[in-house]
Design a protein around this motif. Structure first.
Motif, short mmCIF file in Angstrom:
data_model
loop_
_atom_site.label_atom_id
_atom_site.label_comp_id
_atom_site.label_asym_id
_atom_site.label_seq_id
_atom_site.Cartn_x
_atom_site.Cartn_y
_atom_site.Cartn_z
N SER A 112 46.35 38.97 37.39
CA SER A 112 45.13 38.90 36.58
C SER A 112 44.21 40.08 36.86
N LEU A 113 44.01 40.38 38.14
CA LEU A 113 43.06 41.42 38.49
C LEU A 113 43.62 42.83 38.28
N PHE A 114 44.90 43.03 38.54
CA PHE A 114 45.47 44.34 38.25
C PHE A 114 45.46 44.63 36.75
N ALA A 115 45.60 43.59 35.94
CA ALA A 115 45.48 43.77 34.49
C ALA A 115 44.08 44.26 34.12
N ARG A 116 43.07 43.73 34.81
CA ARG A 116 41.71 44.19 34.58
C ARG A 116 41.54 45.65 35.03
N VAL A 117 42.16 46.01 36.14
CA VAL A 117 42.07 47.39 36.62
C VAL A 117 42.66 48.35 35.59
N LEU A 118 43.78 47.98 35.00
CA LEU A 118 44.41 48.83 34.00
C LEU A 118 43.53 49.01 32.77
N LEU A 119 42.64 48.05 32.52
CA LEU A 119 41.71 48.17 31.41
C LEU A 119 40.45 48.96 31.78
N GLY A 120 40.31 49.27 33.08
CA GLY A 120 39.19 50.10 33.50
C GLY A 120 38.20 49.45 34.43
N ASP A 121 38.43 48.19 34.82
CA ASP A 121 37.48 47.52 35.72
C ASP A 121 37.48 48.17 37.09
N ARG A 122 36.30 48.17 37.72
CA ARG A 122 36.13 48.77 39.03
C ARG A 122 35.83 47.70 40.08
N PHE A 123 36.24 47.99 41.32
CA PHE A 123 36.07 47.07 42.44
C PHE A 123 35.22 47.73 43.52
N ALA A 124 34.62 46.90 44.35
CA ALA A 124 33.95 47.37 45.56
C ALA A 124 34.20 46.36 46.66
N GLY A 125 34.38 46.85 47.88
CA GLY A 125 34.56 45.97 49.02
C GLY A 125 33.23 45.67 49.67
N ALA A 126 33.12 44.47 50.25
CA ALA A 126 31.90 44.07 50.95
C ALA A 126 32.27 42.99 51.95
N ALA A 127 31.30 42.55 52.73
CA ALA A 127 31.50 41.47 53.69
C ALA A 127 30.25 40.62 53.75
N PHE A 128 30.43 39.31 53.71
CA PHE A 128 29.28 38.42 53.82
C PHE A 128 28.78 38.38 55.26
N THR A 129 27.48 38.27 55.39
CA THR A 129 26.85 38.26 56.71
C THR A 129 27.04 36.91 57.39
N GLU A 130 26.73 36.89 58.69
CA GLU A 130 26.69 35.63 59.41
C GLU A 130 25.62 34.73 58.79
N GLY A 131 25.89 33.46 58.76
CA GLY A 131 24.97 32.53 58.12
C GLY A 131 25.35 32.19 56.70
N THR A 132 26.30 32.93 56.15
CA THR A 132 26.80 32.59 54.82
C THR A 132 27.51 31.24 54.87
N GLU A 133 27.26 30.41 53.89
CA GLU A 133 27.88 29.09 53.83
C GLU A 133 29.01 29.07 52.81
N LEU A 134 30.17 28.66 53.26
CA LEU A 134 31.33 28.51 52.39
C LEU A 134 31.92 27.15 52.70
N THR A 135 31.65 26.17 51.85
CA THR A 135 32.04 24.80 52.12
C THR A 135 32.92 24.27 51.00
N ALA A 136 33.88 23.41 51.38
CA ALA A 136 34.81 22.87 50.40
C ALA A 136 34.06 22.11 49.31
N GLU A 137 34.50 22.35 48.07
CA GLU A 137 33.89 21.67 46.92
C GLU A 137 34.92 21.60 45.80
N GLY A 138 35.47 20.42 45.56
CA GLY A 138 36.48 20.27 44.52
C GLY A 138 37.65 21.18 44.74
N PRO A 139 38.13 21.84 43.66
CA PRO A 139 39.28 22.76 43.81
C PRO A 139 38.82 24.16 44.23
N GLY A 140 38.03 24.23 45.27
CA GLY A 140 37.54 25.53 45.72
C GLY A 140 36.45 25.38 46.76
N TYR A 141 35.45 26.24 46.69
CA TYR A 141 34.38 26.26 47.68
C TYR A 141 33.02 26.49 47.01
#
Length: 375
Positions: A119-148
């Motif tokens: 899915s994402l490589f298809a977007r890249v071929l259309l011209g979409d751009r990406f950037a890398g990052a990292a969430f800081t300490e204190g970020t909350e990622l908790t289970a919720e349904g089929p994801g977080y």
């Protein structure tokens, strides 16, 4: 958030498909020449290069690392580093945005499941751009349904302002490193332009802030555990590419500034020219080793690629700073005018060097070279 295919719709024209490495480097040279014309003005007035980044996307250059399995060209890493250097010579901030983009694509290639990758490589071929990052300490990622459910903020990172997608490192409960693939314009996510560095002023650095956002399980990938992953090594190699581009830009302005007086400083000119050539050779060698590690990702090959990429990043960074200093040492008052803005090369090199964990890389290199049987 919906399914991966519903994340984002691009408003740009579909990207051109680059068919060969020769076309890729020719395209890079043409774009870099165009970027160079107003690079100084953009730096002085902090005019963000959105149009220039869109030109990169439409040209197809941002898609040249998409694997053949996903209908991409997948250029060699040595060529990729040279292309980043060419773009960075034209405008170092645009080069750094590319550095972040291609590093994120390598993380996508090695970490994600096939559906997300497709899915994402298809977007890249259309011209979409990406950037890398990292969430800081204190970020909350908790289970919720089929994801977080996600709530938090990233560290400041280059390229976010120009990105359609943010590949952000986080920790899923209980303590599992993951990468989240987030559409930048998703409701509940905000990008803050909070960069005030004195160099790399238009590199798109920003902070992503998420109030509350549901992230589907299919937009999350487990992080690669090895400290020698090809994603890390490619990031180092491309960081070296940006530094090499800064060195070449400073060198070009140096030669213009000294003009007819070049014969009086031939030894100093020769020394800087040799250092730039050495840095370029180090990038090429590291690129070849990274090619091997990507094809055969065993620990020995990945460690070897990491060592060479570290060496290239350190050497190129030192070369950029040295060449930028030489611009003032050898050209003297000719280079000192504020209107010339030649100090941007030193500012760019200095700021870009701050993101390189030099001491850690040197320590790791010492451990690597001290392994039994390597001496």
């Amino acid at each position: 958030m919906g399914t991966v295919s519903q994340f984002h719709q691009s408003l740009r024209p579909p990207a051109h498909r680059i068919e060969s490495e020769e076309e890729a480097i020719s395209t890079a040279r043409n774009l870099a020449a165009a970027f160079r014309h107003q690079a100084s003005e953009r730096d002085i007035n902090r005019i963000l290069p959105f149009a220039e980044l869109d030109a990169l996307s439409v040209s197809g250059l941002t898609a040249i690392t998409v694997p053949p399995d996903h209908e991409g060209l997948d250029v060699s890493n040595a060529l990729l580093a040279e292309i980043v250097a060419i773009i960075a010579e034209g405008d170092a901030s645009i080069g750094e945005a590319l550095e972040s983009h291609f590093s994120a694509l390598e993380t996508l290639r090695i970490q994600t499941a096939e559906d997300l990758k497709a899915s994402l490589f298809a977007r890249v071929l259309l011209g979409d751009r990406f950037a890398g990052a990292a969430f800081t300490e204190g970020t909350e990622l908790t289970a919720e349904g089929p994801g977080y459910r996600l709530s938090g903020r990233t560290w400041q990172a280059p390229g976010i302002l120009f990105a359609d997608w943010i590949a952000a490192a986080a920790t899923a409960p209980p303590s599992r490193p993951v990468t989240l693939y987030l559409a930048r314009g998703e409701e509940g996510a905000q990008v803050v332009d909070d960069w005030d560095g004195f160099g790399q002023r238009t590199n798109g650095s920003a902070t992503a802030i998420v109030g509350t956002l549901h992230v589907n399980a299919d937009a999350i990938a487990p992080a690669f555990s090895s400290g020698h992953s090809t994603g890390i090594s490619l990031g180092l190699l491309l960081k070296a590419g940006v530094s090499l581009g800064i060195a070449r830009a400073a060198w070009s302005d140096l030669m213009t500034a000294i003009g007819d007086r070049s014969t009086t400083v031939l030894p100093q000119i020769g020394e800087r020219a040799i250092r730039i050539e050495m840095a370029a050779a180090a990038l090429e060698r590291a690129g070849r080793k990274l090619d091997i590690a990507q094809v055969n990702p065993v620990e020995a090959a990945m460690a070897d690629a990491h060592f060479s990429a570290s060496a290239a990043a350190i050497l190129a960074g030192e070369t950029a700073l040295d060449t930028a200093n030489a611009l003032f040492e050898l050209a003297g008052e000719t280079s000192a005018g504020i209107g010339l803005n030649l100090d941007r090369h030193w500012r760019n090199a200095r700021i870009h060097a701050l993101s390189l964990a030099r001491d850690k890389l040197v320590h790791t290199a010492g451990e690597y070279m001290s392994e039994p049987g390597r001496a």
